[in-house]
Design an enzyme around this catalytic site. Sequence first.
Site, PDB file in Angstrom:
ATOM      1  N   ALA A  69     -10.746   8.104  -2.973  1.00 32.12           N
ATOM      2  CA  ALA A  69     -10.533   6.791  -2.349  1.00 32.12           C
ATOM      3  C   ALA A  69     -11.359   5.708  -3.039  1.00 32.12           C
ATOM      4  CB  ALA A  69     -10.917   6.872  -0.876  1.00 32.12           C
ATOM      5  N   ALA A  81       3.025   8.570   0.088  1.00 31.52           N
ATOM      6  CA  ALA A  81       1.730   8.323   0.743  1.00 31.52           C
ATOM      7  C   ALA A  81       1.796   7.101   1.657  1.00 31.52           C
ATOM      8  CB  ALA A  81       0.636   8.118  -0.311  1.00 31.52           C
ATOM      9  N   GLU A  90      -5.914  -6.712  10.984  1.00 31.21           N
ATOM     10  CA  GLU A  90      -4.507  -6.324  10.877  1.00 31.21           C
ATOM     11  C   GLU A  90      -4.040  -5.668  12.171  1.00 31.21           C
ATOM     12  OE1 GLU A  90      -5.066  -5.147   6.225  1.00 31.21           O
ATOM     13  OE2 GLU A  90      -3.584  -4.036   7.348  1.00 31.21           O
ATOM     14  N   GLY A  98      23.767  -1.944  32.067  1.00 33.71           N
ATOM     15  CA  GLY A  98      24.558  -1.880  30.827  1.00 33.71           C
ATOM     16  C   GLY A  98      24.371  -3.112  29.955  1.00 33.71           C
ATOM     17  N   MET A 100       0.841  -1.201   0.000  1.00 40.57           N
ATOM     18  CA  MET A 100       0.000   0.000   0.000  1.00 40.57           C
ATOM     19  C   MET A 100       0.878   1.254   0.000  1.00 40.57           C
ATOM     20  SD  MET A 100      -2.904  -0.821   2.780  1.00 40.57           S
ATOM     21  CE  MET A 100      -3.846  -2.308   2.782  1.00 40.57           C
ATOM     22  N   THR A 120      -0.326   4.486  11.895  1.00 44.69           N
ATOM     23  CA  THR A 120       0.429   4.999  13.051  1.00 44.69           C
ATOM     24  C   THR A 120      -0.513   5.133  14.257  1.00 44.69           C
ATOM     25  OG1 THR A 120      -0.025   7.336  12.588  1.00 44.69           O
ATOM     26  CG2 THR A 120       1.933   6.358  11.510  1.00 44.69           C
TER      27      THR A 120
HETATM   28  C1  LIG Z   1       9.487  -1.923   8.897  1.00 45.45           C
HETATM   29  C2  LIG Z   1       8.281  -1.440   8.170  1.00 45.45           C
HETATM   30  C3  LIG Z   1       7.426  -2.358   7.569  1.00 45.45           C
HETATM   31  C4  LIG Z   1       6.325  -1.907   6.840  1.00 45.45           C
HETATM   32  N1  LIG Z   1       5.562  -2.816   6.149  1.00 45.45           N
HETATM   33  C5  LIG Z   1       4.632  -2.358   5.271  1.00 45.45           C
HETATM   34  C6  LIG Z   1       3.964  -3.255   4.384  1.00 45.45           C
HETATM   35  O1  LIG Z   1       4.197  -4.474   4.397  1.00 45.45           O
HETATM   36  N2  LIG Z   1       3.065  -2.740   3.503  1.00 45.45           N
HETATM   37  C7  LIG Z   1       2.781  -1.408   3.447  1.00 45.45           C
HETATM   38  O2  LIG Z   1       1.974  -1.013   2.616  1.00 45.45           O
HETATM   39  N3  LIG Z   1       3.392  -0.527   4.286  1.00 45.45           N
HETATM   40  C8  LIG Z   1       4.303  -0.981   5.188  1.00 45.45           C
HETATM   41  N4  LIG Z   1       4.957  -0.096   6.002  1.00 45.45           N
HETATM   42  C9  LIG Z   1       4.612   1.313   5.934  1.00 45.45           C
HETATM   43  C10 LIG Z   1       3.865   1.851   7.147  1.00 45.45           C
HETATM   44  O3  LIG Z   1       2.578   1.320   7.204  1.00 45.45           O
HETATM   45  C11 LIG Z   1       3.897   3.378   7.062  1.00 45.45           C
HETATM   46  O4  LIG Z   1       5.237   3.775   7.323  1.00 45.45           O
HETATM   47  C12 LIG Z   1       2.938   4.043   8.021  1.00 45.45           C
HETATM   48  O5  LIG Z   1       1.601   3.824   7.640  1.00 45.45           O
HETATM   49  C13 LIG Z   1       3.168   5.557   8.114  1.00 45.45           C
HETATM   50  O6  LIG Z   1       3.227   6.147   6.871  1.00 45.45           O
HETATM   51  P1  LIG Z   1       4.450   7.137   6.517  1.00 45.45           P
HETATM   52  O7  LIG Z   1       5.710   6.408   6.838  1.00 45.45           O
HETATM   53  O8  LIG Z   1       4.271   7.641   5.151  1.00 45.45           O
HETATM   54  O9  LIG Z   1       4.337   8.311   7.558  1.00 45.45           O
HETATM   55  P2  LIG Z   1       3.447   9.663   7.347  1.00 45.45           P
HETATM   56  O10 LIG Z   1       2.089   9.295   6.921  1.00 45.45           O
HETATM   57  O11 LIG Z   1       4.236  10.612   6.531  1.00 45.45           O
HETATM   58  O12 LIG Z   1       3.396  10.175   8.835  1.00 45.45           O
HETATM   59  C14 LIG Z   1       4.414  11.031   9.427  1.00 45.45           C
HETATM   60  C15 LIG Z   1       3.909  11.450  10.804  1.00 45.45           C
HETATM   61  O13 LIG Z   1       2.733  12.248  10.627  1.00 45.45           O
HETATM   62  C16 LIG Z   1       1.696  11.720  11.416  1.00 45.45           C
HETATM   63  N5  LIG Z   1       0.420  11.953  10.741  1.00 45.45           N
HETATM   64  C17 LIG Z   1       0.083  11.639   9.462  1.00 45.45           C
HETATM   65  N6  LIG Z   1      -1.194  11.985   9.218  1.00 45.45           N
HETATM   66  C18 LIG Z   1      -1.659  12.536  10.357  1.00 45.45           C
HETATM   67  C19 LIG Z   1      -2.903  13.098  10.749  1.00 45.45           C
HETATM   68  N7  LIG Z   1      -3.962  13.137   9.902  1.00 45.45           N
HETATM   69  N8  LIG Z   1      -3.037  13.590  12.001  1.00 45.45           N
HETATM   70  C20 LIG Z   1      -1.991  13.499  12.870  1.00 45.45           C
HETATM   71  N9  LIG Z   1      -0.792  12.984  12.564  1.00 45.45           N
HETATM   72  C21 LIG Z   1      -0.635  12.505  11.330  1.00 45.45           C
HETATM   73  C22 LIG Z   1       2.001  10.245  11.545  1.00 45.45           C
HETATM   74  O14 LIG Z   1       1.334   9.650  12.634  1.00 45.45           O
HETATM   75  C23 LIG Z   1       3.505  10.284  11.693  1.00 45.45           C
HETATM   76  O15 LIG Z   1       3.845  10.547  13.030  1.00 45.45           O
HETATM   77  C24 LIG Z   1       6.037  -0.531   6.774  1.00 45.45           C
HETATM   78  C25 LIG Z   1       6.872   0.385   7.412  1.00 45.45           C
HETATM   79  C26 LIG Z   1       7.990  -0.046   8.073  1.00 45.45           C
HETATM   80  C27 LIG Z   1       8.923   0.979   8.661  1.00 45.45           C
END
Ligand SMILES: Cc1cc2nc3c(=O)[nH]c(=O)nc-3n(C[C@H](O)[C@H](O)[C@H](O)COP(=O)(O)OP(=O)(O)OC[C@H]3O[C@@H](n4cnc5c(N)ncnc54)[C@H](O)[C@@H]3O)c2cc1C
Length: 385
Positions: free
Chosen positions: A184, A136, A250, A348, A131, A373
């Site tokens: 969406a 995004a 999930e 430690g 996703m 998140t």
């Molecule tokens: C190890 C790892 C494994 C993963 N595995 C997968 C996978 O298998 N498939 C997949 O599709 N994705 C996967 N992900 C992605 C993960 O789901 C996303 O990183 C997560 O959804 C956050 O998106 P972003 O990193 O773009 O952060 P952003 O969306 O850019 O968020 C940045 C910050 O802004 C905050 N924020 C964003 N919107 C709002 C809002 N409306 N109000 C308040 N705060 C907000 C967030 O909480 C965060 O603190 C993985 C990520 C990691 C690191």
Amino acid sequence: MSALNLPKPAWRTEEHDMLAESARAFLAKEFTPNLDRWSEAGVMDRDAWIKAADAGLLSASIPEEYGGVGGDYSHESVIAHEIAMAGADSWGWAIHGPIVAPYILHYGTEEQKKAWLPKMATGELIAALAMTEPGAGSDVQGIRTRAERSGNGWVLNGSKTFITNGQHANMVVVAAKTDPSAGAKGTSLFVVETETAPGFRRGRKLKKLGLDWADTSELFFDDMKLPAEALLGPEPNQGFYQMMRALPQERLIIAAGAIGMIERALMLTIAYVKERGAFGKKVIDFQNTQFELADMKTEATMAKAFYETCVGLHLQGQCDTVMASMAKYKLTDLQNTIVDRCLQLFGGYGFMDEYPISRMYRDARIQRIYGGTNEIMKILIARSL
Ligand SMILES: Cc1cc2nc3c(=O)[nH]c(=O)nc-3n(C[C@H](O)[C@H](O)[C@H](O)COP(=O)(O)OP(=O)(O)OC[C@H]3O[C@@H](n4cnc5c(N)ncnc54)[C@H](O)[C@@H]3O)c2cc1C
């Protein structure tokens, strides 16, 4: 073996206990001896997936008619707990079994179920769910990967990042826009079998803070031709609805991992402070240690009771987004707090890689970020106020 002595929830039977025992024995034999090697290599052996499939761990809730074990979410939950207790948090098992398999089972056509579920059960197919894109993550509506009609089929273009199982996966469920003007509601899910699809490219296996042997990667789709049957379900533009319906499970499976790590952290810490001496006493003899552990045990017990209630509701189709979001957010936050407090009691040594609590500290961090998140969880909970 548990640090938290709650009575068994109503949904848990002897069959679950037997499954827990066999999963524990399997992980001790096939995973534990390899964890350091996999951590060094940054990836697990492909073969371990097949062994896990043979042990029934990849298909707990796939019905028998599609080659699975025929259980339900409660069985997945038991396995998730054992994986966390074994310290195998890097394993992208949850994406394959309790997350992608239900997508196929609930939304796939009969032909799609027959084509993919039996191969997922044997490990011939390893699944990923794609996703997130560079631009995004939380804002899934903002994805730019595009699938356009071409003859009978589709042409897929775009890129994904942070994808769990990105190097091993040969079946990727990809979210793409099929009607960009519909927001969406113009999103669809496609099932991409990577070995038969020109235009598919794996990017880097990403370096990261924790989950050392998780093959989290970038994936690219360049003018990739997909047959009509790659669209999940009978019609396009159902993706957002499909993703929304899948989210409670999930989130619960992430919470299951959190409770597993919390229990493991408490067990390891209690054992350590009973051994470690300071000032002519054992560390457990200091009142601070006892109060810390008493407090953590209390919070963990309450958290586990809540999680098990959520499982019971989910089995009846009644764990809604709000409950599942509460479980994901609160339990992963608690996981991070408890692992940090436990590490402190190791002194430690807690900072040294030979001590599992050190790796747990790093592995715990991502739990507050993926699967939505914890901030997004609070937004969803707040909508119910
Ligand atoms: C190890 C790892 C494994 C993963 N595995 C997968 C996978 O298998 N498939 C997949 O599709 N994705 C996967 N992900 C992605 C993960 O789901 C996303 O990183 C997560 O959804 C956050 O998106 P972003 O990193 O773009 O952060 P952003 O969306 O850019 O968020 C940045 C910050 O802004 C905050 N924020 C964003 N919107 C709002 C809002 N409306 N109000 C308040 N705060 C907000 C967030 O909480 C965060 O603190 C993985 C990520 C990691 C690191």
